[in-house]
Design a protein around this motif. Structure first.
Motif, PDB file in Angstrom:
ATOM      1  N   ASN A  84      12.399  -8.132  10.731  1.00 12.30           N
ATOM      2  CA  ASN A  84      11.376  -8.081   9.680  1.00 12.30           C
ATOM      3  C   ASN A  84      10.196  -7.239  10.160  1.00 12.30           C
ATOM      4  O   ASN A  84       9.373  -7.696  10.949  1.00 12.30           O
ATOM      5  CB  ASN A  84      10.930  -9.507   9.346  1.00 12.30           C
ATOM      6  CG  ASN A  84      10.005  -9.571   8.146  1.00 12.30           C
ATOM      7  OD1 ASN A  84       9.104  -8.758   8.003  1.00 12.30           O
ATOM      8  ND2 ASN A  84      10.223 -10.556   7.293  1.00 12.30           N
ATOM      9  N   LEU A  85      10.117  -5.996   9.676  1.00 14.15           N
ATOM     10  CA  LEU A  85       9.116  -5.052  10.180  1.00 14.15           C
ATOM     11  C   LEU A  85       7.693  -5.550   9.952  1.00 14.15           C
ATOM     12  O   LEU A  85       6.844  -5.429  10.844  1.00 14.15           O
ATOM     13  CB  LEU A  85       9.306  -3.690   9.508  1.00 14.15           C
ATOM     14  CG  LEU A  85       8.323  -2.583   9.923  1.00 14.15           C
ATOM     15  CD1 LEU A  85       8.343  -2.361  11.417  1.00 14.15           C
ATOM     16  CD2 LEU A  85       8.633  -1.291   9.172  1.00 14.15           C
ATOM     17  N   ALA A  86       7.398  -6.111   8.797  1.00 14.97           N
ATOM     18  CA  ALA A  86       6.035  -6.561   8.508  1.00 14.97           C
ATOM     19  C   ALA A  86       5.595  -7.660   9.469  1.00 14.97           C
ATOM     20  O   ALA A  86       4.443  -7.691   9.923  1.00 14.97           O
ATOM     21  CB  ALA A  86       5.936  -7.053   7.061  1.00 14.97           C
ATOM     22  N   SER A 175       6.888   5.828   1.601  1.00 20.07           N
ATOM     23  CA  SER A 175       7.166   6.425   2.908  1.00 20.07           C
ATOM     24  C   SER A 175       5.854   6.756   3.603  1.00 20.07           C
ATOM     25  O   SER A 175       4.853   7.086   2.965  1.00 20.07           O
ATOM     26  CB  SER A 175       7.999   7.695   2.749  1.00 20.07           C
ATOM     27  OG  SER A 175       8.113   8.381   3.976  1.00 20.07           O
ATOM     28  N   TYR A 176       5.886   6.696   4.927  1.00 24.97           N
ATOM     29  CA  TYR A 176       4.706   7.045   5.717  1.00 24.97           C
ATOM     30  C   TYR A 176       4.669   8.534   6.050  1.00 24.97           C
ATOM     31  O   TYR A 176       3.733   8.996   6.710  1.00 24.97           O
ATOM     32  CB  TYR A 176       4.695   6.237   7.026  1.00 24.97           C
ATOM     33  CG  TYR A 176       4.826   4.745   6.829  1.00 24.97           C
ATOM     34  CD1 TYR A 176       3.999   4.059   5.942  1.00 24.97           C
ATOM     35  CD2 TYR A 176       5.780   4.010   7.531  1.00 24.97           C
ATOM     36  CE1 TYR A 176       4.115   2.688   5.763  1.00 24.97           C
ATOM     37  CE2 TYR A 176       5.909   2.634   7.357  1.00 24.97           C
ATOM     38  CZ  TYR A 176       5.074   1.983   6.471  1.00 24.97           C
ATOM     39  OH  TYR A 176       5.200   0.624   6.290  1.00 24.97           O
ATOM     40  N   TYR A 228       1.491   3.481   0.407  1.00 20.13           N
ATOM     41  CA  TYR A 228       1.355   2.740   1.663  1.00 20.13           C
ATOM     42  C   TYR A 228       0.866   3.612   2.816  1.00 20.13           C
ATOM     43  O   TYR A 228       1.130   3.339   3.977  1.00 20.13           O
ATOM     44  CB  TYR A 228       2.685   2.096   2.044  1.00 20.13           C
ATOM     45  CG  TYR A 228       3.144   0.982   1.127  1.00 20.13           C
ATOM     46  CD1 TYR A 228       2.306   0.419   0.171  1.00 20.13           C
ATOM     47  CD2 TYR A 228       4.437   0.478   1.219  1.00 20.13           C
ATOM     48  CE1 TYR A 228       2.736  -0.590  -0.672  1.00 20.13           C
ATOM     49  CE2 TYR A 228       4.872  -0.549   0.387  1.00 20.13           C
ATOM     50  CZ  TYR A 228       4.026  -1.077  -0.559  1.00 20.13           C
ATOM     51  OH  TYR A 228       4.460  -2.091  -1.385  1.00 20.13           O
ATOM     52  N   GLY A 229       0.114   4.662   2.470  1.00 16.65           N
ATOM     53  CA  GLY A 229      -0.498   5.482   3.501  1.00 16.65           C
ATOM     54  C   GLY A 229       0.371   6.636   3.956  1.00 16.65           C
ATOM     55  O   GLY A 229       1.499   6.836   3.490  1.00 16.65           O
ATOM     56  N   LEU A 239       1.732  -1.648   7.018  1.00 20.22           N
ATOM     57  CA  LEU A 239       2.874  -1.945   7.871  1.00 20.22           C
ATOM     58  C   LEU A 239       3.070  -3.447   8.108  1.00 20.22           C
ATOM     59  O   LEU A 239       4.198  -3.940   8.086  1.00 20.22           O
ATOM     60  CB  LEU A 239       2.687  -1.231   9.216  1.00 20.22           C
ATOM     61  CG  LEU A 239       3.867  -1.201  10.175  1.00 20.22           C
ATOM     62  CD1 LEU A 239       5.015  -0.395   9.600  1.00 20.22           C
ATOM     63  CD2 LEU A 239       3.436  -0.600  11.527  1.00 20.22           C
ATOM     64  N   SER A 240       1.979  -4.177   8.317  1.00 17.15           N
ATOM     65  CA  SER A 240       2.068  -5.603   8.646  1.00 17.15           C
ATOM     66  C   SER A 240       1.858  -6.476   7.407  1.00 17.15           C
ATOM     67  O   SER A 240       1.495  -5.984   6.331  1.00 17.15           O
ATOM     68  CB  SER A 240       1.008  -5.956   9.692  1.00 17.15           C
ATOM     69  OG  SER A 240      -0.291  -5.914   9.108  1.00 17.15           O
TER      70      SER A 240
END
Length: 366
Positions: A84-86, A175-176, A228-229, A239-240
């Motif tokens: 879970n990336l967040a 996407s970043y 999302y930046g 991200l979190s």
């Protein structure tokens, strides 16, 4: 065109979308994992890990999740949900005491992974050596481009390039990186990057990347909206878990502000067909995006026949078929509640089908 069961709507054909594409009233919304999956799917270590995942398993089934597990191991993440990336990013932000550090480290982790995979390749080892001299200045998108990722099979087409060929005025991405912009430029278009709802680090964002209330996107000069930046400004990345919560708070607080939510986007989102590409329902990026969508596209104001939106999803594969059937029913109801139809397929496969249908439409074959 569609079939309806238990209040859910399943798409069988994309023919009905073609007039919306022709008039620019379709907005693709492309996830971060869409390109990540394409870039890392030939990674031998990740392939081996994916091979060990049970067939009927609902977690750690994507390359994106496997990458997150690798990053989690590197930073010593102690919990069991290391896919879970967040949550992994949340842990790193708390442990480091510096939220931006987790964002920087995650981007560097992706870069290091690609460089390591190519350091013995004769074709790319000089590029890798050059990049390793100044790793702190690298952008992930630059490394991807220089190392010729994604590497499609001979004759295979890049799905983002196919989306870029369509006569659309607005693309939205979580996407970043600027992969969509690069695809559009490759099609000789002039995209305009726009970072919306970014409060953190706004003073560092160059003027042309800030929301422009007077901008009028066209099919040759489209807007690429990053929700999302963008990695160019790491303090803007969502991200979190805290980052996602802050995004929603910012969206609610600034929903009437032209400086965060410009008029071209405000008018287009409720009146266009949205196509969600590369999202997984259990992930924070999707859940936050869907909640944001419910704020700007209230179901009672939508006409499903005028603005048919699509969520692209893999069918859940569960060992007990009666449970699988109930899961499908639940997912269809979930999306129907927000006026979304469901297409049971992969994101890439959907884009190829969309492109094929569009060409048939132009030739009058539908």
């Amino acid at each position: 065109m569609v079939t309806s069961e238990n209040n859910g709507v399943i798409i069988d054909s994309l023919d009905y979308l073609m007039p919306f594409i022709e008039t620019g009233r379709v907005i693709p919304i492309v996830s971060n994992s869409f390109r990540i999956e394409e870039i890392f799917r030939d990674d031998k270590e990740l392939l081996a890990l994916m091979a060990d995942v049970p067939e009927h398993y609902d977690e750690v089934r994507t390359f994106d999740q496997q990458l997150t597990k690798q990053w989690a191991a590197k930073i010593g993440y102690p919990m069991s949900d290391s896919y879970n990336l967040a949550r992994v990013a949340q842990y790193r932000q708390v442990e480091s005491g510096f939220p931006e550090r987790a964002r920087i480290e995650y981007i560097r982790f992706l870069i290091e992974r690609l460089l390591k995979a190519n350091e013995e390749d004769e074709e790319y080892k000089d590029i890798v050596t050059r990049f390793k001299k100044h790793p702190q200045t690298l952008l992930f998108s630059d490394v991807v481009r220089q190392l010729d990722y994604p590497r499609f099979p001979e004759g295979g087409e890049d799905p983002l390039r196919l989306l870029a060929k369509l006569p659309l005025r607005i693309y939205v991405t979580t996407s970043y990186s600027n992969f969509l912009e690069r695809a559009l430029m490759a099609e000789e278009k002039t995209p305009r990057t726009q970072l919306c709802f970014c409060k953190a680090g706004k003073s560092n964002i160059i003027a042309e990347h800030l929301p422009d209330r007077d901008f009028k996107p066209t099919s040759t000069n489209p807007a690429v909206v990053h929700l999302y930046g963008l990695e160019d400004y790491t303090n803007t990345l969502v991200l979190s878990e805290d980052d996602y919560m802050n995004f929603l708070i910012n969206a609610v607080e600034e929903i009437d502000s032209q400086d965060y939510y410009p008029s071209y986007l405000r008018g287009a989102l409720p009146e266009s067909s949205l196509i969600l590409l590369g999202y997984h329902m259990q992930n924070w990026d999707f859940r936050t995006l869907f909640r944001f969508g419910s704020k700007v596209r209230k179901p009672e104001t939508l006409d499903d026949e005028l603005t048919p939106s699509i969520a692209i999803q893999f069918k859940p594969s569960l060992e007990k078929k009666e449970i699988e059937a109930r899961s499908l029913q639940y997912l269809e109801k979930y999306f129907a509640k927000r006026n979304f139809r469901v297409k049971w397929t992969g994101a890439e496969e959907f884009v190829y089908e969309l492109w094929d249908t569009w060409n048939k439409y132009l030739l009058g074959q539908l």
